[in-house]
Design an enzyme around this catalytic site. Sequence first.
Site, short mmCIF file in Angstrom:
data_model
loop_
_atom_site.label_atom_id
_atom_site.label_comp_id
_atom_site.label_asym_id
_atom_site.label_seq_id
_atom_site.Cartn_x
_atom_site.Cartn_y
_atom_site.Cartn_z
N HIS A 44 24.26 -29.19 -12.85
CA HIS A 44 24.86 -29.13 -14.18
C HIS A 44 26.01 -28.14 -14.11
O HIS A 44 25.97 -27.18 -13.34
CB HIS A 44 23.84 -28.66 -15.22
CG HIS A 44 24.48 -28.23 -16.52
ND1 HIS A 44 25.07 -29.13 -17.39
CD2 HIS A 44 24.65 -27.00 -17.07
CE1 HIS A 44 25.56 -28.47 -18.42
NE2 HIS A 44 25.32 -27.18 -18.26
N CYS A 118 27.63 -34.31 -17.78
CA CYS A 118 28.18 -32.98 -18.03
C CYS A 118 29.30 -32.62 -17.07
O CYS A 118 30.25 -31.91 -17.43
CB CYS A 118 27.07 -31.94 -17.95
SG CYS A 118 26.15 -31.96 -16.38
#
Length: 222
Positions: A44, A118
């Site tokens: 992420h 993301c």
Amino acid sequence: MGAESTSSGIDRNDKSCDTPVVLNVYDLTPINNYSVWFGLGIFHSGIEVHGKEYGFGAHDFPVSGVFEVEPKACPGFIYRCSISLGRINMAPSEFRTFIENVAAEYHGDTYHLISKNCNHFTDDIACRLTEKRIPGWVNRLARLGSLCSCLLPESLQVTTVKQTPEYHHESEEDGTESLTITTPRESTEIDDDQEKRLLSPLAAVSPMSGCGDVTFVKETHK
């Protein structure tokens, strides 16, 4: 000659609001400690600007999926490293307008592990602000997955997890209005907690998390 500026309206010659742009990268799974040596990993990432970190996650509604957290403290993940992407000259208020405009392009119900996750968000923001891309290894698995998505299990191809955003008024100096998430509801599509974390960082947020609050950025309606 006039002041040099980019298509995003950033004045490159005005040094009064100079601030770094930093990519903060997190491990989604401890397996990264081994797979990273082979050039693979599940990560992420968030973009840090003016003391806040911005990311993108999933929920079921056609509103902003862009959220902010304290830098290097996204709940539910293990901070790995920070990568400098350069510097920009943009006042905090101007950046807030910028990120609210971008939020209109990143609704929570459009999140997809392979095609719009993301890391796609942080790469887009990096390009707009600094004209640089994030390192390829951060989103390598998504690029590989786009070539063979038909082979992925169905649970990894769904686009959303169950989150309920709520608007609230901030009492901060800038008076901005933001979204905040309520306690996540269980998804009927994904039973495994790790797969839910793969789909969205927001799925890892829980009332028990002590890593900081997640606040959604309210989009600007054009």
